[in-house]
Design an enzyme around this catalytic site. Sequence first.
Site, PDB file in Angstrom:
ATOM      1  N   GLN A 161      23.064  38.590  43.454  1.00  0.00           N
ATOM      2  CA  GLN A 161      23.240  37.054  43.372  1.00  0.00           C
ATOM      3  C   GLN A 161      21.754  36.705  43.454  1.00  0.00           C
ATOM      4  O   GLN A 161      20.863  37.075  44.178  1.00  0.00           O
ATOM      5  CB  GLN A 161      23.902  36.353  44.485  1.00  0.00           C
ATOM      6  CG  GLN A 161      25.553  36.810  44.527  1.00  0.00           C
ATOM      7  CD  GLN A 161      26.252  36.328  43.112  1.00  0.00           C
ATOM      8  OE1 GLN A 161      25.780  35.547  42.694  1.00  0.00           O
ATOM      9  NE2 GLN A 161      27.259  36.888  42.938  1.00  0.00           N
ATOM     10  N   TYR A 220      35.528  43.263  39.075  1.00  0.00           N
ATOM     11  CA  TYR A 220      34.214  43.200  38.713  1.00  0.00           C
ATOM     12  C   TYR A 220      33.575  43.077  39.895  1.00  0.00           C
ATOM     13  O   TYR A 220      32.615  42.377  40.256  1.00  0.00           O
ATOM     14  CB  TYR A 220      33.964  41.946  37.871  1.00  0.00           C
ATOM     15  CG  TYR A 220      35.018  41.714  36.812  1.00  0.00           C
ATOM     16  CD1 TYR A 220      34.632  42.400  35.524  1.00  0.00           C
ATOM     17  CD2 TYR A 220      36.127  40.852  36.819  1.00  0.00           C
ATOM     18  CE1 TYR A 220      35.442  41.958  34.341  1.00  0.00           C
ATOM     19  CE2 TYR A 220      36.955  40.779  35.931  1.00  0.00           C
ATOM     20  CZ  TYR A 220      36.521  41.184  34.689  1.00  0.00           C
ATOM     21  OH  TYR A 220      37.548  41.187  33.524  1.00  0.00           O
ATOM     22  N   CYS A 249      30.937  31.705  36.579  1.00  0.00           N
ATOM     23  CA  CYS A 249      29.505  31.194  36.367  1.00  0.00           C
ATOM     24  C   CYS A 249      29.314  30.452  35.045  1.00  0.00           C
ATOM     25  O   CYS A 249      28.154  30.183  34.712  1.00  0.00           O
ATOM     26  CB  CYS A 249      28.543  32.225  36.374  1.00  0.00           C
ATOM     27  SG  CYS A 249      28.707  33.697  35.412  1.00  0.00           S
TER      28      CYS A 249
END
Length: 412
Positions: free
Chosen positions: A242, A278, A368
Amino acid sequence: MTDTVELAKGDIISVEVLRPAHGGEGIGHHDGRVIFVKGGIPGDVVDVEIAQLKKKWARGEVVKVTTASADRVDSRCPAAAAGAGCCDYAELNPTVELEIKSRVLRDQLERIGGIDELPEFELQDLEPTAGWRTRVRLGVDASGRAGFRKLKSNELVTEVACSQVVPELLEGLVGEGARRFTPGVEIIAAIDDAGQRHVVESRKAPRGRRTETVLKVLEGTGEVEQKVGDYTWKFPVSSFWQAHTKAPAAYSEFIAEALTGLELVDVDKRGPVAWDLYGGVGLFAPIITSKLQAAVHSVELSPGSAEAGEEALAGLPVTFHTGRVEGMASQLPSPNVVVLDPPRTGAGSDVLKSIAEAKPQLVIHIGCDPATFARDVADWKLNGYEMDQLAVFNAFPGTHHFETIGVFVRVS
């Protein structure tokens, strides 16, 4: 009906920006057409140069602000002011940024997701709003100078830094007196949780290959160390993590709260099971195992990320599977809970159908990109799941990007 006036590429028109659009643009109207305005902020009146023209809409870029929105401020990012494509919200007042992003998400969920009644949004601004990015990729020009790419261009801004990035990460890499690199390579730089800066030269993976090539380690070891809670991960600087320094903890806390108090149905009498799809290095697996006392099956395409997860989480009931989610779901034991964090392209109909066929009680879906997230929301609805919670994280301050987490429950 209003007649559409003939326009041509390169024409300059006056547009009042009425509302935000997905992708960081503003929306206005001109003589019967919808106009998408790059650089436009709701409340602006701007002169727009037309770059793309269709029968019912056009797209252009602000060339002059004739009346500034009350939410327009001086650019907060030197690189963006010089033309870099980094901070497209640099001239938007940061106090309204999250509200603008939530409006974009609501529009996408209503139009693409087909959701009429949305749960109340939980809005979270992640601090800091500048100097939050702990990893960055830079292009290198023909003279060896590193810099930030201009939007949809190979040209670089090499003289000034981007305000997203932790200042010490760019020291000596960008700007006056910066070192020179091998022309044409990409620089990957990161500061990890041990305070170590890592800088490598890399070359993008050729078409058909999954991993890029690290050509040279210039500083540090090239292997970052990231810590969340009681667990520490070590993995190559080129692997995904991240971007915002506070994002891993913020997302983990939300997931923990969503799982708290959940009563699991143990149909097979073999104990609770969760899927982490994922899953990367397994960032969310410790939270899942802690809250559910469940065996976690993590699916990740990158072998390096899966190996890093296995090492970091040794001793926990987490099994890592390397491969594509599309082909893996049918091979896993039926889950009580699924957490998925797909790429910007979203999970897609086939993946969501395969998850729904496994009948998890609860799904936590991280997105996202608001458009692909909304498309996936529509598929959840078709597959018998409804949205119970929704959180919006301003995890990319100064840009149009944000993170969304939806919690879905099975209703059929």
